[in-house]
Design an enzyme around this catalytic site. Structure first.
Site: not given
Ligand code: 13P
Length: 294
Positions: A82, A209, A233
């Site tokens: 990622d 996100g 998150t």
């Molecule tokens: P969040 O922490 O908002 O879920 O985002 C994760 C993300 O997009 C990792 O690339």
């Protein structure tokens, strides 16, 4: 089975459903995600960010864990880097056997993003590894980047970008941001832009996100053509909540049982998520079940 992310997302793109990509920083998270996928007959993407690999989920340690777990299940599992940005880290991941790498050039000037993403695509594709790029910029919820229209992906530029870079999936900025939103805030997604992006590109699109987006937004995003949803998150929070509630029940609980409680909490969270984004029931006995999302 460990498969290319491209293969997972091609089926999701054809049949209009979303696949969860969970940032998994230990054995409990990886196992919870993969076992949830097996029980839900769903594909899953396990991913690590460079910072997570440097600080805790070291690649050399986590890779064999994911490979072993993927062997035990009948659903497709992909392993993704990622937010790759350092070429050395990207090359290490490709060589080690990651089935996808993301190159995140979204903070670079456009031409530089094109140039570097195209280099990563050429390298990765030569090794049988697929590639995700990002255009527009998915920023931070803490900075209210989700409200900044200047960061959103432009569909015409996106067509130029994918044509010149050869990416297999594209992360688009349509109103989400990384991390927790201020209390009570649910992001407002630009679905009109998403539809335009899907109509223009007709390829797997990625929502970064994913946390805190809300069920309604997630369902509409999937219906509008999002095929991969990144979740960090909320998944970490599910682990924390399960640990805290186990401690409330038994403050003397030993560490192993706390880890088991965390794993069970993440697994339930992932299973629920898969139902929301439509990936449950997509693979039976290792084979994709062809049906469009209802
Ligand atoms: P969040 O922490 O908002 O879920 O985002 C994760 C993300 O997009 C990792 O690339």
């Amino acid at each position: 089975m460990l498969v290319s992310m491209k293969a997972i997302l091609e089926d999701a793109n054809t049949n209009y459903y979303g696949v969860m990509a969970m940032n998994s920083i230990n054995i409990e998270m990886a196992r919870a995600g993969i076992m949830a996928a097996e029980e839900e007959h769903s594909p899953i993407i396990i991913q690590f960010g460079p910072g997570q690999m440097k600080n805790h989920a070291h690649m050399e340690e986590m890779l064999p864990v994911v490979e072993e777990l993927a062997k035990r299940v009948h659903v497709p599992v992909a392993l993704n880097l990622d937010h790759g940005s350092d070429f050395y880290v990207i090359v290490d991941c490709i060589n080690a056997g990651f089935s996808n790498v993301m190159f995140d050039g979204s903070s670079l000037p456009y031409e530089e993003n094109v140039k570097r993403t195209a280099i990563v695509s050429a390298l990765a594709h030569g090794m049988g590894c697929s590639v995700e790029g990002e255009l527009g910029h998915v920023g931070q919820a803490a900075d209210a980047d989700d409200d900044n229209l200047d960061l959103y992906t432009n569909p015409d530029q996106a067509l130029d970008f994918v044509t010149r870079t050869g990416v297999d999936a594209l992360a688009v900025a349509i109103g989400t941001a990384h991390g927790a939103y201020p209390k009570g805030k649910i992001p407002k997604l630009d679905f009109e832009r998403l539809h335009l992006l899907k109509d223009t590109l007709k390829m797997p699109l990625v929502l970064h996100g994913g946390s805190g987006s809300g069920e309604e937004n997630l369902k509409k995003a999937v219906a509008g053509g999002i095929n991969k949803i990144n979740v960090c998150t909320d998944a970490w929070q599910a682990a924390k909540d399960a640990t805290l509630s186990a401690l409330r029940v038994d403050p003397e609980m030993d560490y192993m049982h706390l880890c088991m409680a965390a794993e069970a909490g993440i697994k339930e969270f992932v299973k629920d998520y898969m139902k929301v984004i439509g990936s449950s029931g997509r693979y039976i006995y290792g084979k994709a079940v062809s049906r469009s999302s209802e």
